[in-house]
Design a protein around this motif. Sequence first.
Motif, PDB file in Angstrom:
ATOM      1  N   LYS A  27       6.595   6.437  -6.649  1.00 57.98           N
ATOM      2  CA  LYS A  27       5.739   5.574  -5.832  1.00 57.98           C
ATOM      3  C   LYS A  27       5.097   4.490  -6.694  1.00 57.98           C
ATOM      4  CE  LYS A  27       4.593   8.963  -2.243  1.00 57.98           C
ATOM      5  NZ  LYS A  27       3.500   9.635  -1.491  1.00 57.98           N
ATOM      6  N   THR A  74       1.568  -5.020  -1.725  1.00 57.51           N
ATOM      7  CA  THR A  74       2.998  -4.841  -1.483  1.00 57.51           C
ATOM      8  C   THR A  74       3.400  -5.534  -0.184  1.00 57.51           C
ATOM      9  OG1 THR A  74       2.679  -2.747  -0.289  1.00 57.51           O
ATOM     10  CG2 THR A  74       2.970  -2.613  -2.677  1.00 57.51           C
ATOM     11  N   ILE A  75       4.695  -5.577   0.067  1.00 60.67           N
ATOM     12  CA  ILE A  75       5.225  -6.218   1.272  1.00 60.67           C
ATOM     13  C   ILE A  75       6.436  -5.429   1.745  1.00 60.67           C
ATOM     14  CG2 ILE A  75       6.825  -7.790   0.091  1.00 60.67           C
ATOM     15  CD1 ILE A  75       5.874  -9.978   2.074  1.00 60.67           C
ATOM     16  N   SER A  76       6.747  -5.536   3.027  1.00 58.40           N
ATOM     17  CA  SER A  76       7.899  -4.820   3.579  1.00 58.40           C
ATOM     18  C   SER A  76       9.120  -5.742   3.582  1.00 58.40           C
ATOM     19  CB  SER A  76       7.611  -4.359   5.003  1.00 58.40           C
ATOM     20  OG  SER A  76       7.492  -5.474   5.874  1.00 58.40           O
ATOM     21  N   PRO A  77      10.330  -5.178   3.545  1.00 57.98           N
ATOM     22  CA  PRO A  77      11.538  -6.024   3.508  1.00 57.98           C
ATOM     23  C   PRO A  77      11.723  -6.861   4.771  1.00 57.98           C
ATOM     24  CG  PRO A  77      12.107  -3.700   3.748  1.00 57.98           C
ATOM     25  CD  PRO A  77      10.660  -3.746   3.427  1.00 57.98           C
ATOM     26  N   GLU A  90      13.972  -9.352   2.636  1.00 62.96           N
ATOM     27  CA  GLU A  90      15.186  -8.637   2.251  1.00 62.96           C
ATOM     28  C   GLU A  90      16.331  -9.594   1.906  1.00 62.96           C
ATOM     29  OE1 GLU A  90      16.237  -6.149   5.491  1.00 62.96           O
ATOM     30  OE2 GLU A  90      16.244  -7.769   6.978  1.00 62.96           O
ATOM     31  N   SER A 102       9.321  -8.521   6.337  1.00 64.86           N
ATOM     32  CA  SER A 102       8.353  -9.622   6.425  1.00 64.86           C
ATOM     33  C   SER A 102       9.053 -10.951   6.138  1.00 64.86           C
ATOM     34  CB  SER A 102       7.227  -9.407   5.407  1.00 64.86           C
ATOM     35  OG  SER A 102       6.515  -8.224   5.689  1.00 64.86           O
ATOM     36  N   VAL A 159       8.400  -4.655  -3.062  1.00 66.77           N
ATOM     37  CA  VAL A 159       8.868  -4.496  -1.686  1.00 66.77           C
ATOM     38  C   VAL A 159       9.030  -3.000  -1.422  1.00 66.77           C
ATOM     39  CG1 VAL A 159      10.609  -5.136   0.013  1.00 66.77           C
ATOM     40  CG2 VAL A 159      10.081  -6.692  -1.890  1.00 66.77           C
ATOM     41  N   VAL A 160       8.255  -2.502  -0.462  1.00 63.93           N
ATOM     42  CA  VAL A 160       8.190  -1.061  -0.220  1.00 63.93           C
ATOM     43  C   VAL A 160       8.627  -0.754   1.204  1.00 63.93           C
ATOM     44  CG1 VAL A 160       6.666   0.943  -0.117  1.00 63.93           C
ATOM     45  CG2 VAL A 160       6.345  -0.776  -1.914  1.00 63.93           C
ATOM     46  N   ASP A 161       9.495   0.243   1.333  1.00 67.98           N
ATOM     47  CA  ASP A 161       9.967   0.680   2.653  1.00 67.98           C
ATOM     48  C   ASP A 161       9.816   2.196   2.732  1.00 67.98           C
ATOM     49  OD1 ASP A 161      11.067   0.559   5.182  1.00 67.98           O
ATOM     50  OD2 ASP A 161      13.142   0.543   4.472  1.00 67.98           O
ATOM     51  N   ASN A 162       8.994   2.654   3.673  1.00 70.66           N
ATOM     52  CA  ASN A 162       8.721   4.090   3.820  1.00 70.66           C
ATOM     53  C   ASN A 162       8.221   4.703   2.514  1.00 70.66           C
ATOM     54  OD1 ASN A 162       9.492   4.215   6.573  1.00 70.66           O
ATOM     55  ND2 ASN A 162      11.657   4.329   5.972  1.00 70.66           N
TER      56      ASN A 162
END
Length: 283
Positions: A46, A75-78, A8, A80, A99-102
């Motif tokens: 999506k 994909t990766i989460s913010p 992030e 990480s 970057v994917v969140d929920n």
Amino acid sequence: MPKNIFIEDIMVRDVACATLPGSRDEVLKILKNKHISGVPVLKDSKVVGIVTRTNLLQNPEEEQLALLMTREPITISPGSDLQTASRLLLQHGIRRLPVVDNGKLVGLVTVADVVGAIADMNIDTPIKDYVEKEVVAIYNETPLPVVARIMELASVKAVPVLDASLELVGIISDRDIISASIIEDSVEMSDMSSGQDDDAWTWESMRDTMSIYYSVSRIKVPNLIGNDIMIKEPITATYIASISDCARKMKRNRIDQIPIINSNRKLQGLLRDHDLLKPLIES
């Protein structure tokens, strides 16, 4: 080496995207206008794919975005960290991570973003052990369609350019080829017989035929030579340059690779941006 850099902190938040259904021409316009190499593909908000310059060059006649894109992208989460992103990019041989969140796209992190972070780390390790020494290079008078085909067969995104004295005089990337390419429309014909091969009463010479005409649209690489589009006087380095020094050169000049030369400007190897990620996952 810093361990507290999170995705992030470095991700791009204003992400250029393509949506389904979409077309090749729309993607090509985005890549040229934004000077980027690939975009996430969305359906109902999506992430369902990634489409890149490589997809376009490898499928010059395909127009449908759904058939061009790479499905189920990594994909990766913010939340990480930088090491996790580096490991994913290297392990899968990719250049970008949505970057994917929920389930929602909130950003994009690329190899260039990670290299930008490395530039601020002051890693003084010499690049010598990370340079790719088996390099595909081309002659500066090679026809551009041949250059594009060589790059496709070798699965490389850039090639150093040498002159007749074997000195480095330039570099060509897939970005340069896409920028020079055009969409060419043509009409082609297909003959269809009304008879069948197993019809005993149908003679080849007498068989009724029907001609079907259809339009074909393809990406065409122009009939130029490497010297016409190559980046002249490319940014270079030597084996003794440090990881962070090279990362700063890439960040400052917005490039993905640096030719490595000796004092006589003879090509020794190529340092790609992916190579700079390796020290992060070795630490």
